[in-house]
Design an enzyme around this catalytic site. Structure first.
Site, PDB file in Angstrom:
ATOM      1  N   ARG A  83     -15.923  -1.390  -5.180  1.00 29.63           N
ATOM      2  CA  ARG A  83     -17.499  -1.327  -4.754  1.00 29.63           C
ATOM      3  C   ARG A  83     -18.686  -1.543  -5.154  1.00 29.63           C
ATOM      4  NH1 ARG A  83     -17.382   5.287  -4.034  1.00 29.63           N
ATOM      5  NH2 ARG A  83     -15.674   4.491  -5.542  1.00 29.63           N
ATOM      6  N   HIS A  94       0.843  -0.913  -0.407  1.00 25.48           N
ATOM      7  CA  HIS A  94       0.449  -0.181  -0.146  1.00 25.48           C
ATOM      8  C   HIS A  94       0.552   0.964   0.310  1.00 25.48           C
ATOM      9  CE1 HIS A  94      -3.650   2.537   0.517  1.00 25.48           C
ATOM     10  NE2 HIS A  94      -4.554   1.667   0.898  1.00 25.48           N
ATOM     11  N   TYR A 140      -1.390   6.874   3.380  1.00 30.57           N
ATOM     12  CA  TYR A 140      -0.586   6.379   4.513  1.00 30.57           C
ATOM     13  C   TYR A 140       0.975   6.208   4.410  1.00 30.57           C
ATOM     14  CZ  TYR A 140      -5.489   5.171   4.889  1.00 30.57           C
ATOM     15  OH  TYR A 140      -6.795   5.066   4.673  1.00 30.57           O
TER      16      TYR A 140
HETATM   17  C1  LIG Z   1     -15.335   0.759   2.588  1.00 25.60           C
HETATM   18  C2  LIG Z   1     -13.345   0.303   1.354  1.00 25.60           C
HETATM   19  C3  LIG Z   1     -12.739   0.189   1.375  1.00 25.60           C
HETATM   20  C4  LIG Z   1     -11.168   0.330   1.237  1.00 25.60           C
HETATM   21  N1  LIG Z   1     -10.284  -0.221   1.985  1.00 25.60           N
HETATM   22  C5  LIG Z   1      -9.263   0.210   1.453  1.00 25.60           C
HETATM   23  C6  LIG Z   1      -8.172  -0.873   2.162  1.00 25.60           C
HETATM   24  O1  LIG Z   1      -7.595  -0.825   2.134  1.00 25.60           O
HETATM   25  N2  LIG Z   1      -6.927  -0.245   0.857  1.00 25.60           N
HETATM   26  C7  LIG Z   1      -6.545   0.532  -0.480  1.00 25.60           C
HETATM   27  O2  LIG Z   1      -5.633   0.903  -1.143  1.00 25.60           O
HETATM   28  N3  LIG Z   1      -8.279   1.023  -0.769  1.00 25.60           N
HETATM   29  C8  LIG Z   1      -9.297   0.966  -0.314  1.00 25.60           C
HETATM   30  N4  LIG Z   1     -10.072   1.618  -0.639  1.00 25.60           N
HETATM   31  C9  LIG Z   1     -10.353   2.118  -1.786  1.00 25.60           C
HETATM   32  C10 LIG Z   1     -10.497   0.532  -3.211  1.00 25.60           C
HETATM   33  O3  LIG Z   1      -9.850  -0.176  -3.202  1.00 25.60           O
HETATM   34  C11 LIG Z   1     -11.043   1.000  -3.923  1.00 25.60           C
HETATM   35  O4  LIG Z   1      -9.417   1.907  -4.848  1.00 25.60           O
HETATM   36  C12 LIG Z   1     -11.762   2.383  -4.599  1.00 25.60           C
HETATM   37  O5  LIG Z   1     -13.205   2.828  -3.871  1.00 25.60           O
HETATM   38  C13 LIG Z   1     -12.510   2.930  -5.450  1.00 25.60           C
HETATM   39  O6  LIG Z   1     -12.347   1.536  -6.212  1.00 25.60           O
HETATM   40  P1  LIG Z   1     -14.382   1.627  -6.573  1.00 25.60           P
HETATM   41  O7  LIG Z   1     -14.716   2.704  -7.204  1.00 25.60           O
HETATM   42  O8  LIG Z   1     -14.292   0.108  -7.297  1.00 25.60           O
HETATM   43  O9  LIG Z   1     -14.744   1.381  -5.478  1.00 25.60           O
HETATM   44  C14 LIG Z   1     -11.789   0.996  -0.060  1.00 25.60           C
HETATM   45  C15 LIG Z   1     -12.265   1.648  -0.050  1.00 25.60           C
HETATM   46  C16 LIG Z   1     -14.268   1.414  -0.240  1.00 25.60           C
HETATM   47  C17 LIG Z   1     -15.229   1.678  -0.574  1.00 25.60           C
END
Ligand SMILES: Cc1cc2nc3c(=O)[nH]c(=O)nc-3n(C[C@H](O)[C@H](O)[C@H](O)COP(=O)(O)O)c2cc1C
Length: 394
Positions: free
Chosen positions: A357, A202, A207
């Site tokens: 999501r 990450h 972070y």
């Molecule tokens: C509930 C939730 C938790 C997330 N936790 C992380 C994580 O642990 N590490 C990370 O790099 N991104 C995290 N993200 C970001 C997602 O991996 C992703 O990059 C972001 O939601 C955009 O993609 P999407 O539009 O398909 O949701 C999180 C997003 C959501 C909604």
């Protein structure tokens, strides 16, 4: 634990096109190093804030199991802290001690039994640590020590807090940076013992490692701050150290924030901060030290940014890094349809499509995406009766 394999009987994994199905890139296998995923859909890492003492439990088995059994090529387990103070919240996963390995191993076993490739994202929250999960008593706010937080032990490259609602930050000494580097290495070794195949570092979202690369958050005046070369030095040292203990023939990913998007414009320059142009140069360096795939996310490093978000909005970053740095990329960000995913691949903008999501809305997103593309894919054996007239003739 015995886990029933949903696709094993016919040796066909859920999410694999059946004989004579329409050909697509999304549902073609992809090989990175020695590991082949049966399709190019990746469950992106998503914090579930449901661990105690960093350990997985029944919730994680159900959550990751439900995703894996409907056929994604790869599942990347959420941000998993390399040390306790590197958690975002007290309920984050961790791999800083041995007791955290066995519960992870069980979840990995479940993912593998359903035919997906198991990955994990190792993380250090840096200056965004000691916050509550969105659904904790006080929501996303600083967690005091008496409630299990560690607001006096939050670290970053510089003593610059994220904002007034986050912890004060202790600027890491060189010795402390070495200790944290070792924690990354030790956590990676534990992940390997648990059966993880794909390592993801990450390096995004404000972070620790992304704090270092950006001049907006790294104000150091030593060898680890100032110029671009100095700002990427510590992340490169950490990533190199982890790469050295990760099997050379296993895939190694780094998730980056492609830009701080400081002025709200996706592609604008931020020479002394962090932008896509520096990300491309960074990706070239990461490639030299054995990184296989750059997962191109964005932002999270600065408070109060309005992101120009919309369908597929971060894909141009994945495309730029792939083309300019000559390295495989993962595209992520509001990709919600099989047709969008296929277009990204057909247009050569990325190698993997990472979805977050949409998997929470529809754990069968892989099957939905196949439907949207008109591709007949294998369903889990146990679910096939629900496939109605679309059922493949196996
Ligand atoms: C509930 C939730 C938790 C997330 N936790 C992380 C994580 O642990 N590490 C990370 O790099 N991104 C995290 N993200 C970001 C997602 O991996 C992703 O990059 C972001 O939601 C955009 O993609 P999407 O539009 O398909 O949701 C999180 C997003 C959501 C909604």
């Amino acid at each position: 634990m015995q886990v029933a394999a949903s696709g094993r009987n016919e040796k066909i994994k859920p999410g694999t096109p059946v004989k004579d199905a329409k050909k697509t890139l999304l549902f073609s296998p992809i090989t990175t190093k020695s590991v082949t995923a049966h399709n190019r859909i990746v469950v992106a890492p998503m914090c579930q804030y449901s661990a105690e003492n960093g350990r997985m439990n029944h919730y994680h088995l159900a959550h990751y199991g439900s995703l894996a059994l409907k056929g994604p090529g790869t599942v990347i387990i959420e941000a998993t802290a390399v040390e306790a103070r590197g958690r975002i919240s007290p309920n984050d996963l961790g791999l800083w001690e041995e007791a955290q390995v066995e519960p992870l191993r069980q979840v990995i076993e479940m993912i593998v039994s359903q035919g997906s490739i198991p990955g994990i994202q190792l993380a250090h929250a840096g200056r965004k640590a000691s916050m509550g999960s969105p659904f904790s008593l006080n929501g996303y706010s600083l967690v005091p020590e008496e409630q299990g937080g560690w607001p006096e032990d939050v670290v970053g490259p510089s003593d610059l807090p994220f904002n007034d609602q986050h912890a004060k930050v202790h600027a890491l000494t060189l010795a402390e940076m070495q200790d944290i580097k070792q924690a990354w290495v030790d956590a990676a070794k534990r992940a390997l013992r648990a059966g993880v195949k794909v390592m993801q570092i990450h390096g995004a979202h404000g972070y620790l490692l992304s704090n270092f690369v950006s001049g907006n958050t790294n104000l150091r005046t030593d060898d680890y701050g100032g110029s671009f070369e100095n700002r990427i030095r510590y992340p490169l040292e950490v990533i190199q150290a982890v790469r050295d203990v990760w099997p050379q023939d296993y895939p190694f990913w780094v998730r980056i924030s492609s830009s701080d998007v400081k002025d709200g414009q996706a592609m604008s320059r931020d020479d002394n901060g962090w932008d896509i142009y520096q990300s491309i140069e960074y990706a070239k360096e990461l490639k030299k030290i054995g990184v296989d795939v750059i997962d191109c996310s964005t932002g999270g490093n600065l408070d109060g940014i309005q992101y120009p978000a919309g369908p597929c909005w971060q894909v141009p970053y994945a495309e730029a890094v792939k083309k300019e740095a000559g390295i495989a990329t993962g595209a992520v960000g509001i990709i919600t349809k099989g047709t969008e995913a296929e277009d990204i691949l057909q247009q050569g903008k990325a190698d993997y499509v990472c979805v977050a999501r949409e998997f929470l809305r529809d754990s069968g997103f892989v099957l939905t995406a196949a439907d949207q593309l008109g591709v007949a894919v294998k369903w889990p054996n146990q679910y096939e009766r629900a496939y109605r007239e679309r059922a493949p003739k196996l």
